[in-house]
Design a protein around this motif. Structure first.
Motif, PDB file in Angstrom:
ATOM      1  N   ALA A  17       0.775  -1.533  -0.424  1.00 41.50           N
ATOM      2  CA  ALA A  17      -0.104  -0.258   0.207  1.00 41.50           C
ATOM      3  C   ALA A  17       0.945   1.362  -0.122  1.00 41.50           C
ATOM      4  O   ALA A  17       0.550   1.858  -0.974  1.00 41.50           O
ATOM      5  N   HIS A  18       1.906   1.490   0.607  1.00 43.84           N
ATOM      6  CA  HIS A  18       2.901   2.237   0.576  1.00 43.84           C
ATOM      7  C   HIS A  18       4.655   2.142   0.150  1.00 43.84           C
ATOM      8  O   HIS A  18       5.264   3.872   0.469  1.00 43.84           O
ATOM      9  N   PHE A  23      14.867  -0.671  -7.919  1.00 40.72           N
ATOM     10  CA  PHE A  23      14.473  -1.461  -8.493  1.00 40.72           C
ATOM     11  C   PHE A  23      13.408  -3.364  -8.536  1.00 40.72           C
ATOM     12  O   PHE A  23      13.973  -4.024  -8.612  1.00 40.72           O
ATOM     13  N   THR A  24      12.759  -2.674  -8.634  1.00 43.60           N
ATOM     14  CA  THR A  24      11.854  -3.524  -8.426  1.00 43.60           C
ATOM     15  C   THR A  24      10.581  -3.320  -9.283  1.00 43.60           C
ATOM     16  O   THR A  24       9.809  -2.199  -9.732  1.00 43.60           O
ATOM     17  N   ASP A  25      10.125  -4.294  -9.893  1.00 42.35           N
ATOM     18  CA  ASP A  25       8.777  -4.375 -11.091  1.00 42.35           C
ATOM     19  C   ASP A  25       7.536  -4.355  -9.843  1.00 42.35           C
ATOM     20  O   ASP A  25       7.413  -5.252  -9.003  1.00 42.35           O
ATOM     21  N   HIS A  26       6.658  -3.158  -9.559  1.00 42.33           N
ATOM     22  CA  HIS A  26       6.019  -3.268  -8.525  1.00 42.33           C
ATOM     23  C   HIS A  26       5.229  -4.160  -8.927  1.00 42.33           C
ATOM     24  O   HIS A  26       3.838  -4.378  -8.017  1.00 42.33           O
ATOM     25  N   LYS A  27       4.342  -4.286  -9.553  1.00 42.68           N
ATOM     26  CA  LYS A  27       2.975  -4.449  -9.664  1.00 42.68           C
ATOM     27  C   LYS A  27       3.219  -6.148  -9.792  1.00 42.68           C
ATOM     28  O   LYS A  27       2.016  -6.839  -9.167  1.00 42.68           O
ATOM     29  N   GLU A  28       4.080  -6.565 -10.225  1.00 40.92           N
ATOM     30  CA  GLU A  28       5.067  -8.209  -9.673  1.00 40.92           C
ATOM     31  C   GLU A  28       4.884  -8.594  -8.425  1.00 40.92           C
ATOM     32  O   GLU A  28       4.428  -9.184  -7.391  1.00 40.92           O
ATOM     33  N   LEU A  29       6.066  -7.347  -7.370  1.00 46.14           N
ATOM     34  CA  LEU A  29       6.027  -7.714  -6.470  1.00 46.14           C
ATOM     35  C   LEU A  29       4.393  -7.585  -5.441  1.00 46.14           C
ATOM     36  O   LEU A  29       4.202  -8.777  -4.010  1.00 46.14           O
ATOM     37  N   ARG A  30       3.636  -6.759  -5.824  1.00 46.56           N
ATOM     38  CA  ARG A  30       2.656  -6.176  -5.353  1.00 46.56           C
ATOM     39  C   ARG A  30       1.887  -7.646  -5.346  1.00 46.56           C
ATOM     40  O   ARG A  30       0.560  -8.301  -4.404  1.00 46.56           O
ATOM     41  N   GLY A  31       2.346  -8.465  -6.605  1.00 49.52           N
ATOM     42  CA  GLY A  31       1.091  -9.505  -6.258  1.00 49.52           C
ATOM     43  C   GLY A  31       1.778 -10.504  -5.599  1.00 49.52           C
ATOM     44  O   GLY A  31       0.770 -11.716  -4.973  1.00 49.52           O
TER      45      GLY A  31
END
Length: 460
Positions: A17-18, A23-31
Motif C-alpha cells: 500500500a505504501h 529496482f523493482t517491478d511493483h506490480k509483480e511484487l505486489r502480486g
C-alpha cells in the motif's frame, strides 16, 4: 508497536500500500508479496517465517563483518549520546569524521590523502564527477570535461550516477543524461573475446577502446576515465591482467584522470584494503561506501589524490558542494569501529590467503562442471557463475536472464541468498565466511542448479 504485532500478510499488505522499492517491478511484487527479513546473525539472515538463509551477497555487497556485531551498535549509541549530529559546514568539524579521514588516508594508496564524506556510493560518484570537472576548470581547461565510462558499468542511481553508468535500462528511464559522458566496451572476455584471442590480447583490445574514445574526442576535451576495478552489478566481470596496466598507461599518456569506483571492492573484498592495491592501480580518485560501515550506517567516502586535491585547495576557493549528512558523526563512529574489527580479526589477510582461494577452488571443483555452467570466475570474495544452455557453444537460454532467476529462486528456497544479474549468478559473501561456510554454500548452490536444470530443460 513492533513488527511482532503484525502477521506476514498484514506487513505485506502495508508494504504494498505504501512502500516503493528500489529496482523493482511493483506490480509483480505486489502480486507475490515481499519476503520480510526480520533479523540476522553472523552469516545468516532470517525471514518472518523463521527460515534461515545463508547470505551470499553480504546484504548488498556491504556487510563485510557479518551481522549482529554489538560493538557497532555500542559505538553508534555512545556517539548518539555524546553528539548525535552536527554538520561540517561553517568552518566546523566533529571528531569522528576527522579521525576517520585520517584512518582512511592511512589505508589508501600512497598518493591519496584527502577524503570527502557523503551517505551513499551514488553521492560519492556525483561528487567525483563534479570535483574532476572542477579540477580541470581550475587548471584553465574547462573544455576538458568529457568522461569515458563503460557499457554495463554501475556507478549509482542518481542522475549523475546513472549517466556515468552504462546500464541501458536505467538510461531509458532517465529522460536526459548528464552530457559529455560516453561509454565503451566492457572488458568481459567470456562474451566479447574473438575466436582464438588470448585473455592478454583481449585485455589490450578492451583498453584500446578507451584510447580510441580519447582520440576521437581529442585528449584536450577528456577529463577522466571511470571504471570499477571489477564490474559488480554488471555481473562480476573481472578484466584480464593486461587491462588495468594498459588503462593506466593510456590515461597518463593523454593526461586523463583515472577515477576508480570501489563502492563494491573497497575495504577488503579483493584481499587488500582496496582493489587499487590488489591490481596495482594508481587512481586520482576512489569512490567508496558500503563496507566502510559494513552497512550498519549509510556512509560514503570519496578518496581524492594529491594532484586533484592540491589544485582544489590552492586555487579553488569555495567548493559549492556538500550534503547535510557529510561526515555524520554517528556513521563515522560506526565506520571507525568497523575498520578496527576488520583489522583486529585479520579478515583481509584471511580472504587473501585462505578463504578467497578456497572459495575459488570449491566453485571450480563443484559448480563449474555442471551442465548449466559456462564459466565460474572469482577474485577475492567476489564470484560469478555464468548460466548457459550449452557449455560448448555458450548458447544462452532463449529469454535473456530467465535461467538465472530460476536458479536464484531455488537457491533462496534452499537457504542460499544469491543474486541474478542477466544470465549470471553472483556472490559477494561477508568476509567472516569460513571454509565450513563455503562448503555449505556450495552444497546449496549445487542443489539449486540441479533443481533449476529440471525446470529449464523441461521448458526448452
Amino acid at each position: 508497536m513492533t513488527y511482532q504485532n503484525y502477521s506476514l500478510k498484514q506487513l505485506q499488505a502495508i508494504d504494498a500500500a505504501h512502500h516503493l522499492h528500489p529496482f523493482t517491478d511493483h506490480k509483480e511484487l505486489r502480486g507475490a508479496g515481499s519476503r520480510m527479513i526480520t533479523r540476522a546473525d553472523g552469516p545468516f539472515i532470517y525471514d518472518s517465517e523463521g527460515n534461515e538463509i545463508l547470505d551470499g551477497m553480504a546484504g548488498l555487497w556491504c556487510v563485510n563483518i557479518g551481522y549482529g556485531r554489538t560493538e557497532l551498535a555500542e559505538a553508534a549509541y555512545e556517539q548518539m549520546k555524546e553528539l548525535p549530529y552536527y554538520n561540517n559546514f561553517f568552518k566546523c568539524s566533529t571528531p569522528t569524521p576527522t579521525l576517520l579521514a585520517q584512518k582512511i588516508a592511512g589505508l589508501a594508496p600512497k598518493n591519496i590523502n584527502q577524503v570527502f564524506f557523503g551517505s551513499s556510493g551514488s553521492e560519492a560518484n556525483d561528487t567525483a564527477l563534479r570535483l574532476v570537472r572542477h579540477f580541470w576548470a581550475l587548471e584553465g581547461k574547462p573544455q576538458k570535461n568529457r568522461i569515458i565510462s563503460r557499457q554495463m558499468a554501475y556507478h549509482g542511481s542518481t542522475i549523475a550516477g546513472t549517466s556515468l553508468g552504462g546500464m541501458e535500462g536505467m538510461h531509458g528511464q532517465l529522460g536526459g543524461a548528464v552530457p559529455n559522458i560516453v561509454h565503451v566496451m566492457m572488458p568481459y572476455a567470456y562474451e566479447l573475446a574473438l575466436p582464438g584471442e588470448s585473455d592478454h590480447d583481449f585485455g589490450l583490445r578492451a583498453a584500446k577502446a578507451v584510447e580510441d574514445a580519447i582520440l576521437e574526442a581529442g585528449a584536450d576535451n577528456v577529463a577522466a576515465f571511470i571504471g570499477e576495478p571489477i564490474q559488480g552489478a554488471g555481473g562480476v566481470k573481472i578484466p584480464p591482467a593486461s587491462y588495468w596496466p594498459e588503462i593506466q598507461r593510456i590515461c597518463r599518456k593523454h593526461d586523463v584522470l583515472l577515477m576508480l569506483d570501489e563502492v563494491i571492492t573497497g575495504y577488503g573484498r579483493t584481499g587488500e584494503w582496496f582493489a587499487a592495491q590488489a591490481m596495482d592501480i594508481e587512481p586520482d580518485t576512489i569512490t567508496t561506501a558500503k563496507a566502510l560501515t559494513s552497512g550498519y550506517q549509510p556512509l560514503s567516502a570519496l578518496l581524492v589524490g594529491d594532484r586533484v586535491a592540491a589544485t582544489v585547495i590552492e586555487k579553488g576557493g569555495e567548493f559549492f558542494h556538500g550534503y547535510t549528512y557529510s561526515g555524520h558523526p554517528v556513521a563515522c563512529a560506526v565506520a571507525l569501529k568497523n575498520l578496527e574489527i576488520i583489522e583486529r580479526e585479520g579478515m583481509i589477510e584471511r580472504v587473501k590467503n585462505d578463504t578467497g582461494p578456497y572459495l575459488a577452488e570449491q566453485l571450480q571443483a563443484r559448480i563449474a562442471p555442471h551442465g548449466l555452467v559456462g564459466e565460474v570466475r572469482t577474485f577475492g570474495f567476489l564470484a560469478a557463475i555464468e548460466i548457459v544452455k550449452d557449455k560448448k557453444t555458450r548458447e544462452r537460454f532463449q529469454e535473456p536472464g530467465s535461467a538465472a532467476v530460476v536458479i536464484r529462486d531455488h537457491a533462496i528456497a534452499n537457504g542460499m541468498m544469491m543474486r541474478a544479474t542477466g544470465d549470471t549468478m553472483i556472490m559477494s559473501p561477508p568476509l567472516i565466511w569460513t571454509r565450513e561456510t563455503i562448503d555449505m554454500a556450495c552444497d546449496r548452490i549445487a542443489r539449486a542448479i540441479d533443481l533449476a536444470e529440471a525446470d529449464l530443460r523441461g521448458k526448452s
